[in-house]
Motif scaffolding. Structure first.
Motif, PDB file in Angstrom:
ATOM      1  N   ARG A   1      89.311 -58.860 -47.787  1.00 46.12           N
ATOM      2  CA  ARG A   1      90.600 -59.225 -48.379  1.00 46.12           C
ATOM      3  C   ARG A   1      91.172 -57.975 -49.027  1.00 46.12           C
ATOM      4  O   ARG A   1      90.446 -57.209 -49.645  1.00 46.12           O
ATOM      5  N   TYR A   2      92.455 -57.776 -48.885  1.00 45.60           N
ATOM      6  CA  TYR A   2      93.102 -56.601 -49.445  1.00 45.60           C
ATOM      7  C   TYR A   2      93.999 -57.006 -50.604  1.00 45.60           C
ATOM      8  O   TYR A   2      94.543 -58.105 -50.633  1.00 45.60           O
ATOM      9  N   LEU A   3      94.163 -56.093 -51.536  1.00 49.01           N
ATOM     10  CA  LEU A   3      94.993 -56.348 -52.700  1.00 49.01           C
ATOM     11  C   LEU A   3      95.688 -55.056 -53.089  1.00 49.01           C
ATOM     12  O   LEU A   3      95.069 -53.993 -53.116  1.00 49.01           O
ATOM     13  N   HIS A   4      96.964 -55.136 -53.364  1.00 49.99           N
ATOM     14  CA  HIS A   4      97.720 -53.982 -53.819  1.00 49.99           C
ATOM     15  C   HIS A   4      98.043 -54.158 -55.294  1.00 49.99           C
ATOM     16  O   HIS A   4      98.533 -55.207 -55.706  1.00 49.99           O
ATOM     17  N   PHE A   5      97.750 -53.138 -56.072  1.00 44.15           N
ATOM     18  CA  PHE A   5      98.082 -53.154 -57.487  1.00 44.15           C
ATOM     19  C   PHE A   5      99.450 -52.521 -57.675  1.00 44.15           C
ATOM     20  O   PHE A   5      99.846 -51.630 -56.925  1.00 44.15           O
ATOM     21  N   PRO A   6     100.190 -52.954 -58.700  1.00 45.40           N
ATOM     22  CA  PRO A   6     101.502 -52.351 -58.948  1.00 45.40           C
ATOM     23  C   PRO A   6     101.350 -50.903 -59.395  1.00 45.40           C
ATOM     24  O   PRO A   6     100.323 -50.504 -59.928  1.00 45.40           O
TER      25      PRO A   6
ATOM     26  N   ALA B   1      87.339 -58.584 -69.983  1.00 46.27           N
ATOM     27  CA  ALA B   1      88.409 -58.614 -68.979  1.00 46.27           C
ATOM     28  C   ALA B   1      87.855 -59.014 -67.617  1.00 46.27           C
ATOM     29  O   ALA B   1      88.494 -59.779 -66.884  1.00 46.27           O
ATOM     30  N   ALA B   2      86.676 -58.522 -67.267  1.00 43.85           N
ATOM     31  CA  ALA B   2      86.074 -58.851 -65.974  1.00 43.85           C
ATOM     32  C   ALA B   2      85.771 -60.345 -65.884  1.00 43.85           C
ATOM     33  O   ALA B   2      85.964 -60.956 -64.831  1.00 43.85           O
ATOM     34  N   ARG B   3      85.328 -60.924 -66.988  1.00 41.19           N
ATOM     35  CA  ARG B   3      85.017 -62.364 -66.990  1.00 41.19           C
ATOM     36  C   ARG B   3      86.269 -63.214 -66.780  1.00 41.19           C
ATOM     37  O   ARG B   3      86.211 -64.272 -66.163  1.00 41.19           O
ATOM     38  N   GLY B   4      87.411 -62.783 -67.304  1.00 40.32           N
ATOM     39  CA  GLY B   4      88.619 -63.587 -67.212  1.00 40.32           C
ATOM     40  C   GLY B   4      89.634 -63.090 -66.199  1.00 40.32           C
ATOM     41  O   GLY B   4      90.779 -63.527 -66.203  1.00 40.32           O
ATOM     42  N   TRP B   5      89.228 -62.176 -65.319  1.00 39.56           N
ATOM     43  CA  TRP B   5      90.159 -61.552 -64.369  1.00 39.56           C
ATOM     44  C   TRP B   5      90.808 -62.607 -63.481  1.00 39.56           C
ATOM     45  O   TRP B   5      90.138 -63.485 -62.943  1.00 39.56           O
ATOM     46  N   ASP B   6      92.150 -62.525 -63.329  1.00 38.72           N
ATOM     47  CA  ASP B   6      92.894 -63.490 -62.530  1.00 38.72           C
ATOM     48  C   ASP B   6      93.846 -62.737 -61.599  1.00 38.72           C
ATOM     49  O   ASP B   6      94.865 -62.206 -62.038  1.00 38.72           O
ATOM     50  N   LEU B   7      93.505 -62.692 -60.316  1.00 39.59           N
ATOM     51  CA  LEU B   7      94.326 -61.964 -59.342  1.00 39.59           C
ATOM     52  C   LEU B   7      95.746 -62.499 -59.268  1.00 39.59           C
ATOM     53  O   LEU B   7      96.681 -61.736 -59.019  1.00 39.59           O
TER      54      LEU B   7
END
Length: 82
Positions: free
Chosen positions: A8-13, A65-71
């Motif tokens: 899966r790919y994801l682009h960050f702003p 932050a890692a525990r609550g990360w929401d893509l």
């Protein structure tokens, strides 16, 4: 070909300045100060749409932050950096 699932790919702003330039060392963005790491991490998390609690240390903040990360909360457009 490897028998593995398709990644899966994801682009960050991209963080940009008021002139529309990407914030980067190449474009003269200032370095972050280690003493201000928790505040810088909180701003980066906010930029990425994530919630940030200010624990006592940067490592604790990153772990939280890692525990609550929401893509789904990551903005999909370039955003002015703070």
């Amino acid at each position: 070909a490897l028998g593995l699932p398709t990644p899966r790919y994801l682009h960050f702003p991209v963080a940009i300045d008021p002139q529309g330039e990407k914030l980067s060392k190449r474009h003269g963005a200032p370095a972050l100060e280690r003493a201000n790491a928790p505040e810088a991490i909180a701003r980066a998390l906010a930029f990425l749409g994530q919630s940030a609690v200010l624990p006592d240390s940067a490592p604790a903040m990153l772990a939280e932050a890692a525990r609550g990360w929401d893509l789904a909360r990551i903005p999909r457009v370039p955003t002015l950096g703070a």
